[in-house]
Design a protein around this motif. Structure first.
Motif, PDB file in Angstrom:
ATOM      1  N   VAL A 117      17.620   2.813  16.779  1.00 39.15           N
ATOM      2  CA  VAL A 117      18.949   2.906  16.185  1.00 39.15           C
ATOM      3  C   VAL A 117      18.980   2.106  14.894  1.00 39.15           C
ATOM      4  O   VAL A 117      18.447   1.000  14.823  1.00 39.15           O
ATOM      5  CB  VAL A 117      20.017   2.368  17.161  1.00 39.15           C
ATOM      6  N   ILE A 118      19.602   2.682  13.879  1.00 35.93           N
ATOM      7  CA  ILE A 118      19.895   1.977  12.634  1.00 35.93           C
ATOM      8  C   ILE A 118      21.422   1.892  12.573  1.00 35.93           C
ATOM      9  O   ILE A 118      22.093   2.863  12.227  1.00 35.93           O
ATOM     10  CB  ILE A 118      19.326   2.722  11.404  1.00 35.93           C
ATOM     11  N   PRO A 119      21.995   0.740  12.949  1.00 34.28           N
ATOM     12  CA  PRO A 119      23.455   0.632  13.047  1.00 34.28           C
ATOM     13  C   PRO A 119      24.109   0.224  11.724  1.00 34.28           C
ATOM     14  O   PRO A 119      24.472  -0.933  11.528  1.00 34.28           O
ATOM     15  CB  PRO A 119      23.643  -0.434  14.125  1.00 34.28           C
ATOM     16  N   LEU A 120      24.288   1.178  10.823  1.00 35.03           N
ATOM     17  CA  LEU A 120      24.975   0.897   9.562  1.00 35.03           C
ATOM     18  C   LEU A 120      26.480   0.748   9.763  1.00 35.03           C
ATOM     19  O   LEU A 120      27.148   0.064   8.999  1.00 35.03           O
ATOM     20  CB  LEU A 120      24.686   1.987   8.536  1.00 35.03           C
TER      21      LEU A 120
ATOM     22  N   LYS B  27      18.602   6.137  23.485  1.00 35.87           N
ATOM     23  CA  LYS B  27      17.563   5.444  24.262  1.00 35.87           C
ATOM     24  C   LYS B  27      16.798   6.437  25.131  1.00 35.87           C
ATOM     25  O   LYS B  27      15.570   6.377  25.221  1.00 35.87           O
ATOM     26  CB  LYS B  27      18.193   4.349  25.123  1.00 35.87           C
ATOM     27  N   ALA B  28      17.511   7.357  25.776  1.00 32.25           N
ATOM     28  CA  ALA B  28      16.878   8.366  26.631  1.00 32.25           C
ATOM     29  C   ALA B  28      15.940   9.266  25.832  1.00 32.25           C
ATOM     30  O   ALA B  28      14.961   9.786  26.370  1.00 32.25           O
ATOM     31  CB  ALA B  28      17.947   9.199  27.342  1.00 32.25           C
TER      32      ALA B  28
ATOM     33  N   ALA C 240      27.774   5.509  25.362  1.00 32.38           N
ATOM     34  CA  ALA C 240      27.179   6.802  25.703  1.00 32.38           C
ATOM     35  C   ALA C 240      26.201   7.260  24.617  1.00 32.38           C
ATOM     36  O   ALA C 240      25.123   7.789  24.924  1.00 32.38           O
ATOM     37  CB  ALA C 240      28.268   7.847  25.919  1.00 32.38           C
ATOM     38  N   ALA C 241      26.561   7.050  23.358  1.00 29.51           N
ATOM     39  CA  ALA C 241      25.682   7.440  22.251  1.00 29.51           C
ATOM     40  C   ALA C 241      24.380   6.642  22.295  1.00 29.51           C
ATOM     41  O   ALA C 241      23.285   7.212  22.155  1.00 29.51           O
ATOM     42  CB  ALA C 241      26.388   7.233  20.915  1.00 29.51           C
ATOM     43  N   LEU C 242      24.476   5.330  22.506  1.00 24.57           N
ATOM     44  CA  LEU C 242      23.278   4.491  22.564  1.00 24.57           C
ATOM     45  C   LEU C 242      22.415   4.847  23.770  1.00 24.57           C
ATOM     46  O   LEU C 242      21.182   4.884  23.669  1.00 24.57           O
ATOM     47  CB  LEU C 242      23.657   3.013  22.585  1.00 24.57           C
ATOM     48  N   ASP C 243      23.043   5.129  24.898  1.00 27.07           N
ATOM     49  CA  ASP C 243      22.287   5.535  26.081  1.00 27.07           C
ATOM     50  C   ASP C 243      21.542   6.837  25.820  1.00 27.07           C
ATOM     51  O   ASP C 243      20.391   7.002  26.243  1.00 27.07           O
ATOM     52  CB  ASP C 243      23.212   5.694  27.287  1.00 27.07           C
TER      53      ASP C 243
END
Length: 101
Positions: free
Chosen positions: A70-73, A64-65, A58-61
């Motif tokens: 995204v910087i996935p640390l 994206k919207a 949900a966070a990535l969606d």
């Protein structure tokens, strides 16, 4: 669509899922045209039940919207993206190698 209701708590800078076992969350920091995910936590009683995956999806969606990157640390977020290649385009190609993607 996720099985859990995810809320973006902008004040706390984290996506959240309230569960009977407690709060699951993915912390983030705005980083210009990107969102940096720093930490994800799920109540121990719910680990392995898909809560974290629903939360991150949900966070990535949402990111994206918004047209952001995204910087996935956070290792959990990075691993999720690694398993779900449809989100790989959210990570800058220059950062993918450093994250093992």
């Amino acid at each position: 669509m996720t099985q859990h209701e995810v809320h973006d708590n902008k004040e706390a800078r984290r996506y959240e899922v309230q569960t009977p076992a407690g709060l699951a969350f993915a912390e983030y920091r705005p980083a210009g045209p990107a969102v940096m995910f720093t930490h994800t936590e799920v109540p121990e009683a719910l680990e392995g039940q898909g809560v974290g995956s629903d939360l991150v999806k949900a966070a990535l969606d949402d990111v994206k919207a918004q047209g952001k990157k995204v910087i996935p640390l956070c290792p959990f977020v990075a691993a999720y993206i690694g398993r779900h290649q449809e989100y790989l385009d959210l990570v800058d190609p220059a950062q993918r190698g450093a994250l093992g993607m």
